[in-house]
Design an enzyme around this catalytic site. Structure first.
Site, short mmCIF file in Angstrom:
data_model
loop_
_atom_site.label_atom_id
_atom_site.label_comp_id
_atom_site.label_asym_id
_atom_site.label_seq_id
_atom_site.Cartn_x
_atom_site.Cartn_y
_atom_site.Cartn_z
N ALA A 104 6.40 27.28 14.45
CA ALA A 104 7.52 27.61 13.48
C ALA A 104 6.81 27.05 12.65
O ALA A 104 7.24 28.24 11.13
CB ALA A 104 8.70 26.45 13.59
N GLY A 308 12.07 27.04 20.46
CA GLY A 308 12.82 25.97 19.90
C GLY A 308 11.88 26.02 17.67
O GLY A 308 11.16 27.07 17.85
N GLU A 309 11.79 24.88 17.62
CA GLU A 309 11.34 24.34 16.08
C GLU A 309 12.04 25.03 15.42
O GLU A 309 11.57 24.93 14.39
CB GLU A 309 10.02 24.89 16.36
CG GLU A 309 9.03 24.36 17.59
CD GLU A 309 7.28 24.17 17.55
OE1 GLU A 309 7.22 24.73 16.50
OE2 GLU A 309 6.75 24.05 18.75
N GLY A 310 12.71 26.01 15.72
CA GLY A 310 13.66 26.57 14.02
C GLY A 310 12.63 28.08 14.52
O GLY A 310 13.21 28.74 13.31
#
Length: 344
Positions: A104, A308-310
């Protein structure tokens, strides 16, 4: 008594949230219709720009200053073998995030987005194993929501739009447990392979979630009960973050499954949150489409992502930049002296 006071304080804060002002959406929509291009030609991106204007309460919406908040936490349910790795990985990735060395973070460099990783419950301060006991206390759940509201307030003073991300080994298990509870669905419907479980491991993961919900005697009508019994500190904090967006008039981008489940929790606590939500992508986890459907949202990107993570949020920010550049700088039909398109 302390729990009651915290709950009262939470709902006092929630009462500060206001609905978006959709009169600004109408102004922005008229601008879109005047631009020299096919009506609705940019599809959902035109709708998103209208929504951002309504949340920011302006006819000149902007996403120039953007921040990604990544909520990192560990989950005691990992003890049950529901993940390929142990909880130590969460802290390693969190430390890498602080150095700008995660997926990210690298995407955020291109998206011109500032990244803020938050330790909201990394081991040894993570949740308990909800197969054996409540994931957290009722007070812990509310305090985590407060933390998210506070973070949203801090970032809203400096940024036009906020984005969500998370990191935590085992959090597809907790998010599936929360979603199964809130939507009264069997665990098999909402549980996926996470980081890549085998068929047998997936079957075990489903059974762990199913048994955990039953053993905790979750009240499926009460978000706070669900969170404290089978949730995660990342989910609770992100829930607060979305509520904070509604309080401070900032659009908030949803990332993947865990982020979307957190948004659903927030909407159930504070219906005005639904106004400020910006979808990014649909997770390839089985529950991805289910939770977006529960939020009445359509993803902007369908790419089979599940990192995930953004990362989903970072994917759509440059797209929003392009849409807004059209909105601001494209000539109108009048400017180029041709007859405007009209709805037929």
């Amino acid at each position: 008594m302390q729990s009651d006071l915290l709950k009262d304080r939470l709902f006092d804060l929630i009462s500060e949230a206001e609905p978006a002002d959709f009169s600004f959406a109408e102004i922005v929509r008229r601008r879109w219709q005047s631009i020299a291009k096919p009506l609705g030609g940019l599809g959902a991106f035109e709708d998103i720009v209208c929504r951002i204007a309504s949340v920011q309460k302006t006819e000149n919406p902007t996403v120039e200053k953007r921040a990604l908040a990544i909520f990192c936490a560990d989950n005691g349910i990992v003890e049950e073998g529901v993940s390929q790795t142990d909880s130590s990985v969460t802290r390693v990735v969190y430390e890498n995030m602080k150095r700008g060395m995660s997926s990210a973070c690298k995407m955020a460099e291109i998206a011109s987005c500032d990244v803020f990783p938050y330790d909201v419950g990394i081991s040894p301060c993570g949740t308990k194993n909800f197969l054996k006991e409540d994931a957290m206390t009722f007070s812990n759940a509310i305090e985590s929501i407060f933390r998210g509201i506070e973070i949203a307030g801090e970032l809203s003073s400096r940024y036009d739009i906020l984005a969500t991300g998370e990191m935590g080994i085992g959090n597809t298990t907790t998010s599936s447990a929360v979603l199964a509870s809130l939507l009264s669905l069997d665990a098999s419907v909402v549980t996926g392979r996470g980081a890549g479980l085998s068929d047998s491991s997936l079957k075990h993961k489903i059974e762990v979630i199913r048994r955990g919900i039953e053993m905790r005697n979750v009240d499926k009508t009460d978000v706070l009960d669900v969170l404290h019994k089978v949730g995660g500190f990342d989910i609770a904090s992100m829930c607060g973050f979305f509520i904070g967006g509604a309080i401070h008039h900032r659009p908030v981008i949803i990332d993947g499954l865990i982020s979307a489940v957190s948004a659903l929790c927030a909407v159930k606590l504070c219906p005005h949150v639904s106004d400020i939500l910006i979808p990014s992508h649909v997770s390839s986890e089985p529950a991805g489409k289910i939770v977006l459907g529960a939020l009445n949202l359509e993803p902007l990107v369908t790419a089979g992502m599940h990192l995930g993570e953004g990362t989903g949020c970072m994917t759509v920010l440059p797209m929003l930049d392009m849409a807004l550049n059209v909105f601001r700088t494209m000539p109108t039909f009048d400017d180029i002296s041709i007859e405007a398109y009209k709805p037929l």
